[in-house]
Enzyme design. Structure first.
Site, PDB file in Angstrom:
ATOM      1  N   HIS A  27      55.978  94.768  15.950  1.00 25.92           N
ATOM      2  CA  HIS A  27      56.175  94.552  14.514  1.00 25.92           C
ATOM      3  C   HIS A  27      57.389  93.659  14.287  1.00 25.92           C
ATOM      4  O   HIS A  27      58.473  93.956  14.792  1.00 25.92           O
ATOM      5  CB  HIS A  27      56.374  95.891  13.793  1.00 25.92           C
ATOM      6  CG  HIS A  27      55.229  96.835  13.946  1.00 25.92           C
ATOM      7  ND1 HIS A  27      55.098  97.653  15.057  1.00 25.92           N
ATOM      8  CD2 HIS A  27      54.149  97.073  13.153  1.00 25.92           C
ATOM      9  CE1 HIS A  27      53.974  98.362  14.922  1.00 25.92           C
ATOM     10  NE2 HIS A  27      53.392  98.031  13.785  1.00 25.92           N
ATOM     11  N   HIS A  67      45.575  91.449   8.351  1.00 22.09           N
ATOM     12  CA  HIS A  67      45.938  92.864   8.499  1.00 22.09           C
ATOM     13  C   HIS A  67      45.918  93.581   7.144  1.00 22.09           C
ATOM     14  O   HIS A  67      46.686  94.524   6.924  1.00 22.09           O
ATOM     15  CB  HIS A  67      47.324  92.968   9.150  1.00 22.09           C
ATOM     16  CG  HIS A  67      47.681  94.332   9.678  1.00 22.09           C
ATOM     17  ND1 HIS A  67      46.827  95.079  10.463  1.00 22.09           N
ATOM     18  CD2 HIS A  67      48.808  95.088   9.517  1.00 22.09           C
ATOM     19  CE1 HIS A  67      47.420  96.231  10.768  1.00 22.09           C
ATOM     20  NE2 HIS A  67      48.618  96.260  10.198  1.00 22.09           N
ATOM     21  N   ASP A  69      52.433  92.946  13.804  1.00 20.10           N
ATOM     22  CA  ASP A  69      51.748  93.426  12.598  1.00 20.10           C
ATOM     23  C   ASP A  69      52.679  93.516  11.395  1.00 20.10           C
ATOM     24  O   ASP A  69      53.898  93.594  11.522  1.00 20.10           O
ATOM     25  CB  ASP A  69      51.169  94.820  12.853  1.00 20.10           C
ATOM     26  CG  ASP A  69      49.895  94.796  13.669  1.00 20.10           C
ATOM     27  OD1 ASP A  69      49.581  93.733  14.250  1.00 20.10           O
ATOM     28  OD2 ASP A  69      49.221  95.838  13.745  1.00 20.10           O
ATOM     29  N   HIS A  90      48.018  97.201   3.207  1.00 20.07           N
ATOM     30  CA  HIS A  90      48.052  98.192   4.292  1.00 20.07           C
ATOM     31  C   HIS A  90      47.498  99.578   3.937  1.00 20.07           C
ATOM     32  O   HIS A  90      48.078 100.607   4.300  1.00 20.07           O
ATOM     33  CB  HIS A  90      49.486  98.347   4.823  1.00 20.07           C
ATOM     34  CG  HIS A  90      49.545  98.713   6.287  1.00 20.07           C
ATOM     35  ND1 HIS A  90      49.553 100.022   6.725  1.00 20.07           N
ATOM     36  CD2 HIS A  90      49.593  97.939   7.399  1.00 20.07           C
ATOM     37  CE1 HIS A  90      49.616 100.032   8.047  1.00 20.07           C
ATOM     38  NE2 HIS A  90      49.632  98.775   8.480  1.00 20.07           N
ATOM     39  N   TYR A 112      46.603 100.547  10.683  1.00 21.96           N
ATOM     40  CA  TYR A 112      46.644 101.731  11.545  1.00 21.96           C
ATOM     41  C   TYR A 112      45.647 101.663  12.699  1.00 21.96           C
ATOM     42  O   TYR A 112      45.499 102.628  13.453  1.00 21.96           O
ATOM     43  CB  TYR A 112      46.401 103.021  10.747  1.00 21.96           C
ATOM     44  CG  TYR A 112      47.219 103.117   9.497  1.00 21.96           C
ATOM     45  CD1 TYR A 112      48.590 103.391   9.550  1.00 21.96           C
ATOM     46  CD2 TYR A 112      46.632 102.924   8.242  1.00 21.96           C
ATOM     47  CE1 TYR A 112      49.347 103.464   8.392  1.00 21.96           C
ATOM     48  CE2 TYR A 112      47.388 102.996   7.081  1.00 21.96           C
ATOM     49  CZ  TYR A 112      48.741 103.265   7.165  1.00 21.96           C
ATOM     50  OH  TYR A 112      49.499 103.333   6.013  1.00 21.96           O
TER      51      TYR A 112
END
Length: 244
Positions: A194, A100, A50, A104, A141
């Site tokens: 990540h 994604h 991510d 964010h 998240y």
């Protein structure tokens, strides 16, 4: 599969040697495309990364290429825009791209228009960088509600969460990341990682070799979910306690 969401979701979430082939013939013969992996017949796992592409993505891609492993990258649009060379390389080397968001934010705290904008800007950035558009959505998240599900449906994308996390963002320790990843690994698992965490990238050669030694094929999320019959807006995997 039903996508009835009645409350907020929170997920804190080989080498083949050709004998007796003349060198010239071997050099001129086109490379054969590998047969797709059938995860209903073999042991599969999907590593997902991510928030990238992070600044260590090039090293990670080289590791994955060395061990003939595939992964899925859930990209932020802002980084797809600033590091397009990695996005292009991901596609060229057979990895899968997911959306994604662009910057964010928590989708569950945004108005519908703002959510659509975050998703569309990322689709546009990825397409500009690599000529393809993501077909999977992972909300920041891992947070989604009915509104997020409906908007994912509009974009024709299922929502992909994870079956286990490496907790790399918290530990930032090579051995801890490896231990946790192997601990949560399971057939057809989807692992959260990540590529901006340097220790994750440093741990990856050992993680990949360990998983392959256990019989795992490292594949994309789409390989893992192929038999699930997911539709746009569906959430997978559902957290413990949720019914289909």
């Amino acid at each position: 599969m039903s996508r009835q969401l009645t409350s907020l979701l929170t997920i804190a979430a080989a080498c083949v040697t050709l004998a007796s082939v003349p060198a010239q013939a071997a050099a001129t013969k086109p490379a054969e495309k590998p047969a797709p992996v059938d995860c209903s017949q073999v042991k599969c796992i999907a590593l997902t990364f991510d928030d990238g592409p992070g600044k260590y993505a090039g090293t990670l891609l080289s590791t994955l290429k060395k061990y003939d492993a595939k992964a899925t990258f859930f990209l932020e649009g802002q980084y797809a825009k600033s590091r397009p060379q990695y996005v292009k390389r991901m596609v060229a080397e057979g990895h899968e791209l997911g959306n994604h968001s662009y910057s964010h934010p928590d989708f569950t705290k945004l108005e519908p228009g703002a959510i659509r904008n975050e998703i569309q800007k990322t689709q546009d950035a990825v397409k500009k960088a690599a000529g393809v558009e993501p077909k999977l959505l992972r909300p920041p998240y891992g947070l989604a509600d009915l509104q997020v599900s409906d908007i994912a449906d509009e974009f024709g994308m299922p929502i992909i969460l994870w079956t286990g996390g490496s907790e790399d963002w918290a530990s930032k320790n090579v051995e801890a990341i490896k231990k946790k990843t192997l601990e949560v690994a399971k057939p057809n698992g989807i692992i959260l990682m990540h590529d901006w965490v340097k220790q994750t990238v440093d741990a990856m050669p050992s993680i990949v070799k360990s998983l392959q030694a256990k019989g795992y094929h490292l594949v994309t999320v789409s390989d893992v979910i192929k038999g699930e019959g997911l539709e746009a807006g569906d959430v997978f995997p559902l957290p413990a306690g949720w019914e289909n």
